[in-house]
Design a protein around this motif. Structure first.
Motif, PDB file in Angstrom:
ATOM      1  N   PHE A 190       0.840  -1.197   0.000  1.00  0.00           N
ATOM      2  CA  PHE A 190       0.000   0.000   0.000  1.00  0.00           C
ATOM      3  C   PHE A 190       0.879   1.252   0.000  1.00  0.00           C
ATOM      4  N   LEU A 191       1.870   1.300   0.890  1.00  0.00           N
ATOM      5  CA  LEU A 191       2.713   2.495   0.997  1.00  0.00           C
ATOM      6  C   LEU A 191       3.482   2.750  -0.295  1.00  0.00           C
ATOM      7  N   ALA A 192       3.923   1.669  -0.949  1.00  0.00           N
ATOM      8  CA  ALA A 192       4.637   1.842  -2.220  1.00  0.00           C
ATOM      9  C   ALA A 192       3.679   2.266  -3.334  1.00  0.00           C
ATOM     10  N   THR A 193       2.479   1.705  -3.330  1.00  0.00           N
ATOM     11  CA  THR A 193       1.506   2.014  -4.385  1.00  0.00           C
ATOM     12  C   THR A 193       1.070   3.478  -4.342  1.00  0.00           C
ATOM     13  N   VAL A 194       0.902   4.009  -3.140  1.00  0.00           N
ATOM     14  CA  VAL A 194       0.415   5.397  -3.036  1.00  0.00           C
ATOM     15  C   VAL A 194       1.563   6.400  -3.026  1.00  0.00           C
ATOM     16  N   GLY A 195       2.812   5.917  -3.056  1.00  0.00           N
ATOM     17  CA  GLY A 195       3.956   6.812  -3.166  1.00  0.00           C
ATOM     18  C   GLY A 195       4.512   7.312  -1.853  1.00  0.00           C
ATOM     19  N   SER A 196       4.111   6.704  -0.743  1.00  0.00           N
ATOM     20  CA  SER A 196       4.656   7.117   0.551  1.00  0.00           C
ATOM     21  C   SER A 196       6.095   6.642   0.715  1.00  0.00           C
ATOM     22  N   ILE A 197       6.369   5.439   0.219  1.00  0.00           N
ATOM     23  CA  ILE A 197       7.736   4.920   0.170  1.00  0.00           C
ATOM     24  C   ILE A 197       7.986   4.428  -1.257  1.00  0.00           C
ATOM     25  N   SER A 198       9.254   4.197  -1.567  1.00  0.00           N
ATOM     26  CA  SER A 198       9.574   3.725  -2.917  1.00  0.00           C
ATOM     27  C   SER A 198       9.367   2.216  -3.008  1.00  0.00           C
ATOM     28  N   ALA A 199       9.229   1.724  -4.218  1.00  0.00           N
ATOM     29  CA  ALA A 199       9.119   0.279  -4.425  1.00  0.00           C
ATOM     30  C   ALA A 199      10.375  -0.421  -3.927  1.00  0.00           C
ATOM     31  N   ARG A 200      11.508   0.249  -4.053  1.00  0.00           N
ATOM     32  CA  ARG A 200      12.766  -0.339  -3.604  1.00  0.00           C
ATOM     33  C   ARG A 200      12.755  -0.520  -2.073  1.00  0.00           C
ATOM     34  N   THR A 201      12.275   0.507  -1.359  1.00  0.00           N
ATOM     35  CA  THR A 201      12.197   0.402   0.102  1.00  0.00           C
ATOM     36  C   THR A 201      11.247  -0.720   0.506  1.00  0.00           C
ATOM     37  N   ALA A 202      10.095  -0.786  -0.160  1.00  0.00           N
ATOM     38  CA  ALA A 202       9.123  -1.838   0.173  1.00  0.00           C
ATOM     39  C   ALA A 202       9.732  -3.220  -0.050  1.00  0.00           C
TER      40      ALA A 202
END
Ligand SMILES: [Zn+2]
Length: 325
Positions: A226-238
């Protein structure tokens, strides 16, 4: 709820007292058990909530794990909220369902008429305290679990925007379009979250059975997605914090809820122990008896969404849905 059979308790309630003091520190009006972080960069205001029901441990475990790992937003603001902590603190392995709430269901209060009304309860007091947090949220993920051993699913609400966001997560694959309960609006259906004209959006995830170890893993996975999809964190961090690589996205299976069966009496009983997402091939199949009233399926291939084993009078017993994809 106390008289349900005792399930295997694979999860331990996490120690969350470290998160009592709001992260913004003294002088800021952060409610207890809300950890809020500003990235200093433009981006959405995102809230992830756990313990809306005090006995649903998986979300608390996920938030505790992410906080201990030092997760911070890379854009916008991120708030991680432990909601009905007073109910959670009553959690006892001897009666694990009893901590769902103290006075009333926190997830049936989310209409201005109720929040602004004269009624008082411990849940309403907490809801009123947390309301500004949800009023300011662009995006909400509300983490729950289920009494039955049902595969994880997302409750996307009635609008296309909820469905689109649920599909974008990639997991869980089962997405339910629904309009909630007769007994009151859920947090995920509060205000703009269900207004199709508003970009604000919310999802409720049901991670699996309340006390199953797998539910906590699903809660962590969904939160990172969810956080990566909405742009709160990067896909790399997730990806670095979870095992998203090994959990490939799945093709969505969408079920549209058409009927909500509300128990008229405390004698409501299903005719067999349904697991949830059971599909009844024939219209007219008997599924429950409610003080003599026979509850039958209205159409062929009817799915039973989240049956509640022993609902109280006035509460949702089961919802009926049709597969769309
Ligand atoms: Zn719940």
């Amino acid at each position: 709820m106390d008289n349900l059979p005792s399930p295997a308790l694979e999860l331990t309630p996490p120690e969350i007292s470290a998160w009592r003091q709001g992260s913004d520190g003294p002088g800021r009006d952060t409610p207890d058990y809300v950890q809020s972080f500003d990235s200093g960069r433009p981006g959405p205001s995102v809230v992830v909530s756990a313990l809306v029901h005090g006995n649903e441990l998986c979300g608390a475990i996920a938030l505790d794990r992410l906080l201990r790992s030092g997760l911070r937003p890379e854009a916008g603001r991120l708030s991680l909220a432990f909601v009905n902590v007073a109910a959670f603190e009553r959690f006892s392995p001897a009666a694990p369902h009893a901590a769902r709430f103290l006075d009333e269901d926190f997830n049936r209060l989310w209409a201005p008429a109720i929040l602004d009304g004269p009624r008082q309860s411990q849940e309403l007091a907490r809801a009123r305290r947390l309301r500004p947090l949800f009023d300011a949220a662009d995006l909400l993920l509300d983490i729950h679990s289920m009494s039955t051993t049902t595969e994880p699913l997302i409750l996307a609400g009635p609008s296309d925007k909820g469905l689109d966001l649920a599909v974008a997560l990639g997991r869980p694959a089962t997405i339910v379009r629904d309009a909630g309960h007769a007994s009151g609006p859920r947090l995920r259906d509060y205000g703009d979250f269900v207004d199709p004209r508003s970009p604000r959006n919310a999802l409720l995830v049901e991670c699996g059975q309340h006390f199953a170890a797998a539910s906590a893993e699903v809660a962590c996975d969904v939160t990172l997605r969810f956080l990566a999809t909405v742009g709160s964190i990067s896909a790399r961090t997730a990806a670095a914090r979870g095992n998203l690589q090994t959990r490939a996205p799945q093709a969505p299976r969408v079920i549209e809820v058409t009927d909500c069966v509300t128990a008229a009496s405390d004698r409501f009983a299903f005719v067999q122990p349904f697991r949830g997402l059971d599909v009844m091939p024939r219209a007219g199949s008997l599924i429950a008896v409610d003080d003599g009233r026979r509850i039958v399926t209205p159409y062929d291939d009817c799915a039973l969404v989240m049956p509640v084993e022993r609902p109280r009078a006035g509460a949702t017993a089961v919802r009926l849905g049709r597969r769309c994809t």
